[in-house]
Scaffold this motif. Structure first.
Motif, mmCIF file in Angstrom:
data_model
loop_
_atom_site.group_PDB
_atom_site.id
_atom_site.type_symbol
_atom_site.label_atom_id
_atom_site.label_comp_id
_atom_site.label_asym_id
_atom_site.label_seq_id
_atom_site.Cartn_x
_atom_site.Cartn_y
_atom_site.Cartn_z
ATOM 1 N N UNK A 175 61.581 33.369 5.731
ATOM 2 C CA UNK A 175 62.349 32.450 6.142
ATOM 3 C C UNK A 175 62.035 30.702 5.732
ATOM 4 N N UNK A 176 60.601 30.704 5.620
ATOM 5 C CA UNK A 176 60.147 29.177 5.097
ATOM 6 C C UNK A 176 60.199 29.405 3.578
ATOM 7 N N UNK A 177 60.229 30.206 2.968
ATOM 8 C CA UNK A 177 60.688 30.284 1.581
ATOM 9 C C UNK A 177 62.013 29.922 1.346
ATOM 10 N N UNK A 178 63.183 30.454 2.167
ATOM 11 C CA UNK A 178 64.570 30.058 1.793
ATOM 12 C C UNK A 178 64.544 28.448 2.222
ATOM 13 N N UNK A 179 63.757 27.935 3.150
ATOM 14 C CA UNK A 179 63.661 26.505 3.326
ATOM 15 C C UNK A 179 63.151 25.593 2.166
ATOM 16 N N UNK A 180 62.017 26.248 1.435
ATOM 17 C CA UNK A 180 61.428 25.608 0.556
ATOM 18 C C UNK A 180 62.198 25.486 -0.746
ATOM 19 N N UNK A 181 62.760 26.830 -0.911
ATOM 20 C CA UNK A 181 63.991 26.769 -2.002
ATOM 21 C C UNK A 181 64.955 25.764 -2.162
ATOM 22 N N UNK A 182 65.685 25.599 -0.822
ATOM 23 C CA UNK A 182 66.655 24.588 -0.496
ATOM 24 C C UNK A 182 66.011 23.233 -1.119
ATOM 25 N N UNK A 183 64.489 22.833 -0.572
ATOM 26 C CA UNK A 183 63.879 21.502 -0.525
ATOM 27 C C UNK A 183 63.410 21.493 -2.192
ATOM 28 N N UNK A 184 63.422 22.411 -2.979
ATOM 29 C CA UNK A 184 62.999 22.465 -4.429
ATOM 30 C C UNK A 184 61.650 22.281 -4.445
ATOM 31 N N UNK A 185 60.873 22.674 -3.186
ATOM 32 C CA UNK A 185 59.407 22.706 -3.197
ATOM 33 C C UNK A 185 58.717 24.140 -3.948
ATOM 34 N N UNK A 186 59.877 25.128 -4.140
ATOM 35 C CA UNK A 186 59.511 26.170 -4.887
ATOM 36 C C UNK A 186 60.639 26.559 -5.755
ATOM 37 N N UNK A 187 60.572 27.110 -6.844
ATOM 38 C CA UNK A 187 61.902 27.405 -7.928
ATOM 39 C C UNK A 187 62.272 28.717 -7.712
ATOM 40 N N UNK A 188 63.460 29.457 -7.547
ATOM 41 C CA UNK A 188 63.908 30.601 -7.491
ATOM 42 C C UNK A 188 63.544 31.226 -8.888
ATOM 43 N N UNK A 189 63.273 32.665 -8.477
ATOM 44 C CA UNK A 189 62.901 33.587 -9.710
ATOM 45 C C UNK A 189 64.157 33.564 -10.525
#
Ligand SMILES: Nc1ncnc2c1ncn2[C@@H]1O[C@H](COP(=O)(O)OP(=O)(O)OP(=O)(O)O)[C@@H](O)[C@H]1O
Ligand SMILES: [Mg+2]
Lengths: 260, 305
Positions: free
Chosen positions: A49-63
């Motif tokens: 769940x947090x990963x989805x949020x962090x992806x939207x926030x551009x804090x992590x990049x999708x593979x």
């Protein structure tokens, strides 16, 4: 502004790929969020769940896959300060007075002092803590600190609000109170919200749609519409539709093996 | 040092005011008690030592320190020497002379503290910025502290004399050599102390690295930096005195200690008085750093867990 607020297109996220610490956190996630919509993410711990949020926030990049926020890349949206964020811990800066915590994003955006002070006063009134601007964060209760964190996230009136279990550390009564408060805040401002929670009742009360994620690797198991309409008050918690919807979410979580 | 977590107090303003008044009185009391204990121990050792003839009872083995007035002058003779002329025929008392020497050394130490603090902070920021530099610098920073200062001091002073730098700057550089170390080491830990959430919050605002440094990392580092500053303050006095002694710089406490050590037999009180002056100067700079900490780090400040 008619396009969707967020588009997540077949996104995979693998942490530390090719190493011994490799974790497949998300797999082929597809999700579209409309402007003004309130979407909650629920699922067992570690499902991403947090990963989805962090992806939207551009804090992590999708593979793999892509993410659009207001029609641009998530990266551009971050640079444009299109979203505000709030976490489980309020994360206020202890050396700044409450008002100056709310003004932090405005300072970074180069607002003038007068504008900043006017806005922080407005936000303090909005979260009904007008008289606490000159206090230090540690002089406030946990619930009050969380309200300040929300005021900070909304201070520049972003179109999108990303929240990761913001009420997770609060007691039940404070929590329900804050839920109502949040709903009226974001409906006044027309803010789109993506909200991570562990609480079925919280997800039901707040959301237009609830996304149930299944774990290892995280996938969207089911998306449940909440037919409670807009302009909800605390009475919504006693409507039959509220219970029906909560049951539906619980069944869905049970189907993926999350004891709920 | 990082987890001296004060109790959370609701009315901090009122409380810290009360706390500091009570704290001052208590600190003064503690200092008075400590001084009294030392005087009694000193005089007691002398009195008992002389009564038993300067040897362990029943043997001819000498006491570790001879209790006679040359080796251990009376505390009141040390105090009295302060108010006598510094030399025969001079109208300046030893106290005034030592005060001037202390002021001289204080300038060197203060300059050394500033240089060392800035260099230490600069190194911490560099090491934070670049993991490569971090790995490259850490061994050198550690080795630097194993080189004996006594060996280094004359080299620095000699270099200083061949350039436009005066001896004061040279001695300050020697002091800085000691002070930069705790600041760099603790500073780096402090700069790294903000939680991932806070760092991500700054990223979510698209804050550049420099803004994150100023608005988050530096303020968060204060509870780590001030203990280092306190240590650096006392080290800067040690460095300045050692620098003066080993480089033969005139005018400061280091030179006074060296001179009085050479003329020990004719006036041991003067050496003790000079050493006392050095200790007081160390306490003074420590107190200043402590005061700065009390002003700049709030009592309710969140401490790293
Ligand atoms: N930075 C990271 N490096 C490596 N693995 C990570 C990282 N962040 C998350 N993970 C892994 O990805 C998976 C999903 O994590 P995530 O934090 O998104 O879960 P979550 O659903 O928010 O869990 P919770 O409900 O406990 O907060 C977990 O297995 C986690 O260990
Ligand atoms: Mg999480």
């Amino acid at each position: 502004m008619s396009g969707p607020a967020i588009v997540i297109r077949s996104v995979d996220k693998t942490f530390n790929p090719g190493t011994r610490g490799e974790v497949a956190a998300l797999e082929t996630v597809d999700l579209t969020v409309a402007p003004g919509e309130f979407v909650s993410l629920i699922g067992p711990s570690g499902c991403g769940k947090s990963t989805v949020l962090r992806l939207i926030a551009d804090l992590v990049a999708p593979t793999a896959g892509e993410i659009e926020v207001f029609g641009k890349s998530a990266h551009q949206a971050r640079l444009d300060r299109d979203y505000g964020m709030a976490f489980q811990s309020a994360g206020l800066f202890s050396w700044r007075k409450v008002a100056r915590n709310i003004e932090l994003p405005l300072e970074l955006m180069g607002w003038s002092k007068a504008d900043r002070e006017a806005r922080s006063a407005e936000m303090l009134a909005m979260v009904r803590l007008a008289e606490f601007g000159k206090h230090y964060p540690w002089q406030l209760s946990g619930g009050m600190q969380q309200r300040i964190a929300i005021a900070r996230a909304l201070s520049f009136k972003p179109r999108l609000l990303l929240m990761d279990e913001p009420f997770g550390a609060l007691d039940e009564m404070t929590r329900e109170h804050m839920q109502s408060e949040l709903l009226s805040l974001v409906s006044d401002l027309g803010t789109t919200v993506v909200f991570v929670t562990h609480s079925i009742s919280e997800a039901t009360f707040l959301s237009d749609r609830v996304v149930v994620l299944s774990p290892r690797p995280g996938r969207i198991h089911e998306i449940i519409d909440v037919p409670l309409g807009s302009g909800r008050t605390d009475d919504a918690r006693e409507e039959p539709a509220f219970f029906a919807c909560s049951t539906e979410i619980r069944e869905s979580l049970r189907a993926i093996g999350a004891a709920a | 040092m990082a987890d001296q977590r004060g109790p959370v107090i609701i009315d901090a303003a009122a409380n810290s005011r009360l706390g500091s008044v009570g704290g001052w009185a208590r600190n003064l009391g503690l200092v008075a008690v400590a001084v009294a204990v030392m005087v009694v121990a000193w005089e007691g050792y002398k009195a008992i030592g002389q009564a038993i003839g300067g040897t362990w009872p029943g043997t001819s083995v000498d006491l570790p320190v001879s209790p006679d007035d040359l080796t251990m002058p009376h505390t009141w003779s040390i105090l009295g020497a302060l108010f006598e002329p510094v030399q025969r025929g001079s109208d300046e008392t030893l106290a005034v002379f030592l005060l001037k020497a202390a002021a001289f050394t204080f300038v060197e130490a203060g300059l050394g503290f500033l240089i060392g603090g800035l260099v230490g902070l600069g190194l911490a920021v560099l090491m934070l910025r670049s993991p490569l530099l971090d790995r490259a610098l850490v061994p050198w920073i550690n080795i630097s502290q194993t080189v004996p200062l006594i060996a280094l001091a004359p080299i620095i002073v000699t270099w200083g004399r061949t350039t436009f730098l005066g001896d004061t700057v040279s001695v300050a550089l020697i002091a800085a050599y000691l002070t930069f170390f705790p600041v760099a080491v603790n500073g780096l830990v402090g700069l790294k102390s903000p939680s991932t959430e806070k760092l991500e919050l700054m990223r979510s605002y698209a804050a550049p690295w420099s803004k994150t440094l100023i608005a988050l990392r530096f303020p968060a580092a204060r509870p780590y930096l001030f203990p280092a500053f306190k240590l650096a303050a006392t080290l800067s006095v040690v460095g300045a005195i050692v620098g003066e002694i080993s480089a033969g710089v005139r005018g400061g406490l280091g030179r006074a200690i060296l001179d009085y050590a050479g003329r020990y037999t004719t006036g041991p009180e003067k050496l003790y008085a000079a050493v006392l002056g050095a200790a007081l100067l160390g306490l003074f700079v420590f107190g200043m750093a402590n005061l700065a900490e009390q002003r700049l780090v709030n009592e309710g400040e969140e401490q790293p867990r």
